[in-house]
Design a protein around this motif. Structure first.
Motif, PDB file in Angstrom:
ATOM      1  N   GLY A   1       0.811  -1.206   0.000  1.00 19.09           N
ATOM      2  CA  GLY A   1       0.000   0.000   0.000  1.00 19.09           C
ATOM      3  C   GLY A   1       0.848   1.260   0.000  1.00 19.09           C
ATOM      4  O   GLY A   1       2.078   1.221  -0.140  1.00 19.09           O
ATOM      5  N   PRO A   2       0.202   2.436   0.133  1.00 15.32           N
ATOM      6  CA  PRO A   2       0.928   3.707   0.172  1.00 15.32           C
ATOM      7  C   PRO A   2       1.951   3.732   1.309  1.00 15.32           C
ATOM      8  O   PRO A   2       1.818   3.016   2.311  1.00 15.32           O
ATOM      9  CB  PRO A   2      -0.191   4.731   0.416  1.00 15.32           C
ATOM     10  CG  PRO A   2      -1.419   4.077  -0.159  1.00 15.32           C
ATOM     11  CD  PRO A   2      -1.263   2.624   0.137  1.00 15.32           C
ATOM     12  N   ALA A   3       2.968   4.560   1.137  1.00 14.21           N
ATOM     13  CA  ALA A   3       4.033   4.646   2.146  1.00 14.21           C
ATOM     14  C   ALA A   3       3.484   5.015   3.515  1.00 14.21           C
ATOM     15  O   ALA A   3       3.931   4.483   4.542  1.00 14.21           O
ATOM     16  CB  ALA A   3       5.085   5.659   1.688  1.00 14.21           C
ATOM     17  N   CYS A   4       2.485   5.905   3.547  1.00 17.44           N
ATOM     18  CA  CYS A   4       1.970   6.394   4.822  1.00 17.44           C
ATOM     19  C   CYS A   4       1.247   5.319   5.626  1.00 17.44           C
ATOM     20  O   CYS A   4       0.973   5.510   6.818  1.00 17.44           O
ATOM     21  CB  CYS A   4       1.053   7.593   4.603  1.00 17.44           C
ATOM     22  SG  CYS A   4      -0.432   7.229   3.634  1.00 17.44           S
ATOM     23  N   TYR A   5       0.933   4.180   5.009  1.00 18.15           N
ATOM     24  CA  TYR A   5       0.297   3.098   5.763  1.00 18.15           C
ATOM     25  C   TYR A   5       1.262   2.449   6.750  1.00 18.15           C
ATOM     26  O   TYR A   5       0.833   1.752   7.669  1.00 18.15           O
ATOM     27  CB  TYR A   5      -0.223   2.015   4.806  1.00 18.15           C
ATOM     28  CG  TYR A   5      -1.498   2.361   4.074  1.00 18.15           C
ATOM     29  CD1 TYR A   5      -2.050   3.648   4.117  1.00 18.15           C
ATOM     30  CD2 TYR A   5      -2.153   1.397   3.311  1.00 18.15           C
ATOM     31  CE1 TYR A   5      -3.194   3.954   3.435  1.00 18.15           C
ATOM     32  CE2 TYR A   5      -3.315   1.696   2.628  1.00 18.15           C
ATOM     33  CZ  TYR A   5      -3.833   2.981   2.683  1.00 18.15           C
ATOM     34  OH  TYR A   5      -4.982   3.274   1.998  1.00 18.15           O
ATOM     35  N   GLY A   6       2.576   2.622   6.518  1.00 18.59           N
ATOM     36  CA  GLY A   6       3.548   2.031   7.430  1.00 18.59           C
ATOM     37  C   GLY A   6       3.627   0.520   7.334  1.00 18.59           C
ATOM     38  O   GLY A   6       3.983  -0.152   8.309  1.00 18.59           O
TER      39      GLY A   6
END
Length: 507
Positions: A197-202
């Protein structure tokens, strides 16, 4: 299995299928006269091959799912959305799973039509943005528009099944922003997917995505996260990922994030223009219905770009496609190739074939347990001018197949052809295929009435924070109020960032 002329005479195909079922009882058979008894052998074979490809997995899954639902006491039977916009039973879907392709986007369009109707709006454009794609549909007068059978494809493969006219482009929350080998800034169609997923999902993602851009610009709140707060968002990871692109382009992180979203916006704007203007519709006569997890984040900017006067964001836009499942009828379509020049129409033969298809439709509605007062049987034909290679779906008149019936059919076809292509011809008309659609009406889906307020939304205001906007090509920060939608009431008015001038504030 696809024999050349089985659409006219299926006996040989039936015999081969019987032998195969006896010799290979465990095999999943996809037989052309059962799946698509229409002429055009290449398209028919391609469709039957697609049906065979998805059939084994889909049939096993549906049978397990249906069995599990029954074990849990669900007594009404599972129904599934079809690409034509109607629901099908498990038994029908198992035999012809090719009819389920593109069913998810269709459900989103039907949900958008329902949301518009509830709001008193008939002309809608739906923008359904998920993680990997944006699905765009246009419904003039609240009516679904069907694609021509020769234009219905899944990827590069012909799927000659009834399919609602929807465009899908690779633009979603997981679309990856990058600089290609030629130094051009792009966003999508490659996607980070759900995992990582997106980077901000961690969750291990390191590539910058559309969701990371939304978080960096302040449109998503890290304190709220996703899934009702169960999943937090990390702005630091989003910034680190976006900086890899920003540094290559000589931009700030905010400028790179705005650029990524603008690339997606222009792609979606073009798709809406193609699906509306090229069909003869003026976007200014429509309402843009925002759906999916990311649809509302883009809808207002796209509406401004296209001069669409209204944006409708339904409650819970992320499940609007699921709402569409509850707002559509049970539907089965039965087809046959039946070629007739109207001037030499064999009325007895055509009437007999239509009655045969209608009997199949009624038998299916009987099997589905649809009450008589909730049944509708529609008769249609694929007609064309003599010598044409494309047909247009046309509703058949009621009554006996006499001269008046033929004259009415010709006029209906002229109107349908003019609506599709912008002109009509003074030429002979012929029927190529006939269709009977058996419809089981479901009770109307109703929405909750919202309590009327006094126009003051302050009760719903939760906080104010800076959000980055594109103002005349410059990334500017503006103090922006946030509201809890559940606390808003009918008639409440919200204004844009308070530091903007009165000419640029938007309701």
């Amino acid at each position: 299995m696809c024999l050349l002329h089985s659409y006219l005479s299926p006996e040989h195909e039936q015999r081969v299928a019987a032998i195969l079922r006896e010799e290979l009882p465990e095999a999943y058979l996809s037989v052309s006269h059962e799946v698509l008894p229409l002429y055009r052998e290449f398209e028919r074979f391609s469709t039957v091959a697609l049906n065979a490809y998805v059939g084994p997995k889909v049939s096993r899954y549906l049978e397990r799912f249906d069995g599990a639902m029954r074990d849990q006491g669900f007594a009404h039977g599972v129904q599934l959305m079809q690409s034509s916009g109607g629901m099908a039973t498990v038994e029908s879907a198992v035999q012809r799973p090719v009819n389920l392709l593109m069913s998810g986007p269709v459900a989103g369009l039907i949900g958008g039509i329902w949301a518009g109707r509830v709001a008193g709006l008939e002309n809608v454009v739906t923008l359904d943005i998920g993680g990997t794609s944006a699905d765009i549909g246009v419904a003039a007068g609240g009516q679904l528009r069907m694609r021509h059978l020769l234009d219905t494809k899944v990827g590069d493969y012909q799927a000659m099944v009834p399919m609602v006219d929807i465009d899908t482009i690779g633009a979603g929350g997981g679309s990856i922003a990058y600089v290609d080998d030629g130094g051009v800034f792009r966003c999508g169609p490659q996607s980070a997917g759900a995992d990582p997923g997106p980077a901000c999902y961690g969750r291990g993602g390191t590539l910058p995505t559309s969701t990371d851009a939304q978080l960096l610009l302040g449109r998503l709140r890290p304190d709220r996260g996703l899934l009702g707060g169960a999943m937090t968002l990390d702005p630091g990871l989003a910034e680190a990922a976006m900086r890899t692109v920003a540094d290559r382009l000589g931009m700030t992180v905010e400028e790179a994030a705005l650029g990524a979203l603008q690339l997606q916006k222009f792609g979606m704007t073009q798709a809406i223009e193609l699906n509306s203007v090229r069909r003869g519709y003026d976007p200014r006569d429509f309402t843009l219905v925002a759906a999916g997890g990311a649809g509302p984040l883009f809808a207002c900017d796209i509406a401004l770009e296209l001069d669409i006067p209204r944006v409708l964001v339904p409650p819970h836009p992320g499940i609007l496609a699921a709402t569409g499942l509850l707002a559509t009828d049970l539907q089965h379509e039965f087809v046959a190739t039946e070629r007739h020049a109207l001037e030499t129409l064999d009325a007895a033969r055509l009437s007999s074939r239509l009655d045969e298809l209608a009997a199949q439709a009624v038998a299916q509605l009987d099997a589905d347990g649809v009450p008589d007062d909730r049944r509708l049987v529609r008769r249609l034909a694929d007609c064309r001018y003599a010598g044409q290679g494309y047909e247009v779906r046309t509703e058949l008149p009621a009554g006996a197949l006499d001269e008046a019936w033929k004259a009415e059919l010709v006029e209906r076809f002229h109107r349908a052809h003019e609506a599709e292509y912008g002109h009509r011809f003074d030429a002979k008309v012929e029927i190529v295929n006939v269709r009977v659609v058996g419809i089981g009406r479901i009770p109307e889906l109703r929405s909750d009435e919202l309590e009327r307020g006094d126009g003051d939304p302050s009760r719903a205001r939760t906080l104010e924070r800076e959000v980055v906007f594109d103002v005349d090509g410059v990334a500017e920060r503006h103090a922006t109020p946030f509201y809890d939608r559940a606390l808003l009431r009918a008639g409440d008015e919200l204004l844009g960032p308070r530091s903007w001038s009165s000419t640029t504030r938007r309701r």
